[in-house]
Each structure stands twice: as C-alpha cells, then as structure tokens.
Design a protein around this motif. Sequence first.
Motif, PDB file in Angstrom:
ATOM      1  N   ARG A   1       3.289   7.103  -6.591  1.00  0.00           N
ATOM      2  CA  ARG A   1       1.957   6.518  -6.200  1.00  0.00           C
ATOM      3  C   ARG A   1       2.082   5.582  -5.033  1.00  0.00           C
ATOM      4  O   ARG A   1       1.324   5.441  -4.066  1.00  0.00           O
ATOM      5  N   VAL A   2       3.077   4.712  -5.097  1.00  0.00           N
ATOM      6  CA  VAL A   2       3.392   3.550  -3.972  1.00  0.00           C
ATOM      7  C   VAL A   2       3.705   4.495  -2.795  1.00  0.00           C
ATOM      8  O   VAL A   2       2.971   4.081  -1.863  1.00  0.00           O
ATOM      9  N   GLY A   3       4.530   5.290  -2.575  1.00  0.00           N
ATOM     10  CA  GLY A   3       4.758   6.115  -1.645  1.00  0.00           C
ATOM     11  C   GLY A   3       3.638   7.101  -0.858  1.00  0.00           C
ATOM     12  O   GLY A   3       3.436   6.602   0.093  1.00  0.00           O
TER      13      GLY A   3
ATOM     14  N   ILE B   1      -8.369   9.858  -2.383  1.00  0.00           N
ATOM     15  CA  ILE B   1      -7.106   9.558  -2.786  1.00  0.00           C
ATOM     16  C   ILE B   1      -7.068   8.285  -3.070  1.00  0.00           C
ATOM     17  O   ILE B   1      -6.269   7.800  -4.213  1.00  0.00           O
ATOM     18  N   ARG B   2      -7.592   7.363  -2.358  1.00  0.00           N
ATOM     19  CA  ARG B   2      -7.598   5.884  -2.851  1.00  0.00           C
ATOM     20  C   ARG B   2      -8.183   5.678  -4.091  1.00  0.00           C
ATOM     21  O   ARG B   2      -7.784   4.905  -4.985  1.00  0.00           O
TER      22      ARG B   2
ATOM     23  N   LYS C   1      -3.247  -6.280  -8.701  1.00  0.00           N
ATOM     24  CA  LYS C   1      -3.327  -7.574  -7.870  1.00  0.00           C
ATOM     25  C   LYS C   1      -2.063  -7.677  -7.099  1.00  0.00           C
ATOM     26  O   LYS C   1      -1.071  -7.107  -7.374  1.00  0.00           O
ATOM     27  N   GLU C   2      -2.087  -8.480  -5.823  1.00  0.00           N
ATOM     28  CA  GLU C   2      -1.155  -8.548  -5.074  1.00  0.00           C
ATOM     29  C   GLU C   2      -0.030  -9.382  -5.528  1.00  0.00           C
ATOM     30  O   GLU C   2      -0.258 -10.433  -6.539  1.00  0.00           O
TER      31      GLU C   2
ATOM     32  N   TRP D   1       1.750  -2.881  -6.328  1.00  0.00           N
ATOM     33  CA  TRP D   1       0.618  -3.322  -5.465  1.00  0.00           C
ATOM     34  C   TRP D   1       1.151  -2.788  -3.940  1.00  0.00           C
ATOM     35  O   TRP D   1       2.249  -2.767  -3.631  1.00  0.00           O
ATOM     36  N   VAL D   2       0.171  -2.171  -3.348  1.00  0.00           N
ATOM     37  CA  VAL D   2       0.276  -1.524  -2.002  1.00  0.00           C
ATOM     38  C   VAL D   2      -0.869  -2.124  -1.134  1.00  0.00           C
ATOM     39  O   VAL D   2      -2.060  -2.131  -1.573  1.00  0.00           O
TER      40      VAL D   2
END
Length: 518
Positions: A163-165, A209-210, A218-219, A224-225
């Motif tokens: 997910r992050v990548g 996708i987003r 949350k940051e 979080w990305v």
Amino acid sequence: MENDNKAHEEPEQEWPYLDVHRHLRYWKMCIRAPLPHVYLSNESNRLALAYFIVNSVTLLTPPPSKRTPETPEPLISREDKRAMRKWVLHHQHPTGGFCGTSSLVFPLNSYDTYNFDTKTLDEPDHAGLANITSTLFALQLLALLADEEDEAAGENVFEGVNRVGTLRFLKSLQREDGSFGEALSDLPGHGRFIAGGYDMRYCYIATAIRWILRGDVKEGSPGWVEDFDTEALARYILNSQTYDRGFAGNSQDEAHAGYAYCAIAALTLLDRPLTSTSSSSSSSSSVPHKSPLLHSSIRDLPGLIHWLASRPFVYLEPPPPSADQDPDTYIYQEDDLDDPNFLLPPTPSDLLCLLSQTAEKKGHDKTHVAFNGRTNKVADTCYFWWVGGALANLGRLDSLVDREAARRFLLEKMQHRIGGFGKSPGSPPDLYHSFFGLAILGLLGDEREGGKVRGFDAGLAVPRETVGVIERARRKLIESEKGGKGVVDGGKELDAVEMGLELRGGGERPKWLGACGY
C-alpha cells in the motif's frame, strides 16, 4: 365495434431479454480457452483483459443471498478465485504499483541493481515497468475475487498489497500542472521522466487508486503517505472543459464522452466519503454521493449536461447490402453509410418527441436509441457506458436517457448470438465492448430482467457489493500496518521465480537457479 378495434391493434412487441446463459458461455470461453490471436497485441495488458472478464462474470453471478437451489454453480469457483488472486499479486512491482503482465515486473536493466540474496532492489526507487492503469485493474480484480461466502476472508483481499509503495508510486506520476502520466521511465542521458500522454483517463485512475488505498491515516501514524496535490488535479480537470462544454485531454482538443466520464468521475472521487458510498438499492437513480466539488466548480455545468444529453440519438437502419453482398454475413462499416445512421432532435429535450414521431413514421412502436462519443459519429456500445456513467455521476441518468429505447438497441442490435456485445450492429463480440454492455445494463437496471445483472457503481466501475469489499479490505489493510503486521514488499507470495516454478509443475529446481542465489 370494440372487438374490431382490438383486431386492428398492433401486437405488443416482445421485450428483449438478456440471455445470461449465452453470455456466461461466452465468458467461460474467454476464461478457459486461449483468447483469439487478435488479443496478442494486448500481452502487456493481461490485467486489463482479466478485469473485463472477471467483472463481467461477477455482474452476471447473483450474490450468495440471492442464489437458489436452481442457481448454477458460479463460473469462477472459490478455488479459482484464490488462484487468480495469487496470479494478480505476482504482477506487483517490488517498489509499488502493478505491471500489466508478470513478465514485465523486472525489465532487463533492473537486474543490474537486484540483490539475489535479499531478493530486493539495491536501488529501491527504480522506475520499473509498473503503470497506473494496471495498478487500478489489479486492485479492482483483488476486490472482485473476494470470497463472497466468507465475509471475513473478503476483508483480507488486499493482503500482500504494498500500500505505502503504491501510494508513493502514484504520487510520483503527478506532473506540475496537476495531471498524471502513465509510468516512470529512465531516458539515458536525461534522467527520469513521467511517461504517457496528457490523458484524462490517467487523472481518473489516480483518483480511484487514491480512494481505494489511501483511507484516513493521520500524519505521523504508521502507513501515512504524503498525498498528491488534489487541488492541482482538480484545476487541471476543470480547465479541460472545451468550447462546446464537453471535456477533453485539454481545452483545445475535441470533446469526447470517454474523457467526460473520466473528468466527472474523478471529481466525484476526490471528495467521495470513504464508507457507505454505494447504495444497496437496485434503483439506478441512486448515486454514490452528491459531490460538492463536481456541482460547484465546473465552469459551465448546464452546458456539460446539454453536451452529454446530445450524445443519444434515434438509430436508423443502414441501407441494405448490394446485390453482390450476402446479407447474412455482411458487416456494415462506417464508410459504407452514404447517409448518417442517426436522427438528432433540434434540442436534447425534444428527443422523446422525436422518438414518438420516428416510431409512428416507421409503423411500429419500438424505437432504438444509440449513443456516440463525439459529434456526428456512429453508434458504439462502449459509449452507452461513458455517457451513461457520466450522467449517473451527475444524477441525471434517469431524467435524460430513454431507458427502454436504449436497452432495446443494446439487446436487439448489439447483443451477439454467441454471447457478448459487439462494437456496432453486426460486429463480433469482444471483451471490451461486451463488458461495457453489461456495465451499462447494471447501471440502468430493469425489474423485468429479474435481477439478472447486479447493480453497478458509476464511479468505481465495479458492482456495488464490490465497493463494500473495498471499504472493508482497506480498513483491514490499514489496521494491519498500524499493528506492524502489514506486508510491505508482498513477501514470498510475490516472487516471480516461485510462480514460474509452480507453473512448471514442481519437481527439482533447475541447476541454473543456484547460480542466481535461489
């Protein structure tokens, strides 16, 4: 006298029904047998082909709650879904995103920086051959392949997704003007650049996708990305409205129904709530949500609606073939039509009146309404979806489309006798148009069909039940990341070499693999 009047009444026209058995047989052929040679050019787009097939089968397969003892076994079994899910994950690039086919996970120059001991890239930001389109198809496929008989298993459909990548890969595809490209590419001597044209489809895909993966993290929290610039994207889309109030790749190009759908759907997805956004109602009038961005920011919304409402037209039969052409085998081409095969009203609001007049002139009470994607073009199955989906997202599908006349055209002119839908009347079926024919039927809905086609989501282009799967799977994936249990690189399941060994049928490992560190 009353009996005499009845005797002279025209017989009621039979309602054209969707032949589900025939369509499933067509899709079964697409799954079980090699596709025709004309699809060889799509070797690098296997995920796209799989999306069309699996989505169509899902549309035609009733959910478990609506199955009866007489309902045939699903065409894609639970075991098949597990195998296909694994196949989809094999297309994931180690740094994020998905490739169109597993053979493109590693381009040749990737092996220069690949560490065979750790099975990782020494250069983690290598561009690779992941692309934005295949990434969306992969995520949609994983959700479509959920085990609907086990809701808990459905929550895990994104297990193994980086997910992050993938979100970082998505952000890297945005240009300074807010638009999105298709992929990253390295040009010797010039460095890295965003490849792919200025295409509204990429903007829509980015928002989908987003919405599927980002969630509300949350940051500073795990997973979080940094988000891409949504305001710049919205500006780019809104500035692409053309002089005739349609949408194109930019304001100077010709307006196109496909671009209009992508622009409208992208704006709805930018502010679409993360949960409970797809109605379970069978009514096609239900829309995911009334997007404030969509309804308050478009420069000329009435003009856009007028342009979309001008795409339906009364379909006229083409002239008969000449004496030297076999009427049973001849397929009409656009260039064969000396006269236009459409009849447009003075204004879109006069379409219903024109339908009545044309029907009366022809001596029957059924008139066909077709759709085109650009001004003065002929009918095409896929534009039923591009126009219908755009109007559905605007909440105008029911009020501006003659549902019965449109369905008649699809089922009487486009539905093929072997199953599937063709591009134009008389043309053979293909995956692309066969899927979009079912998609618009799922959007239109009809009680007389008895729920043969599932309700379809106008924004995410999957059945409504699948939207719920996405919502639950996203939540589970984010929870796993927060608990430190998320799979960052996809693990062994994504190892292309292991997949090759499995396809080989087991047995001893080839000796040459030892030299590569495997």
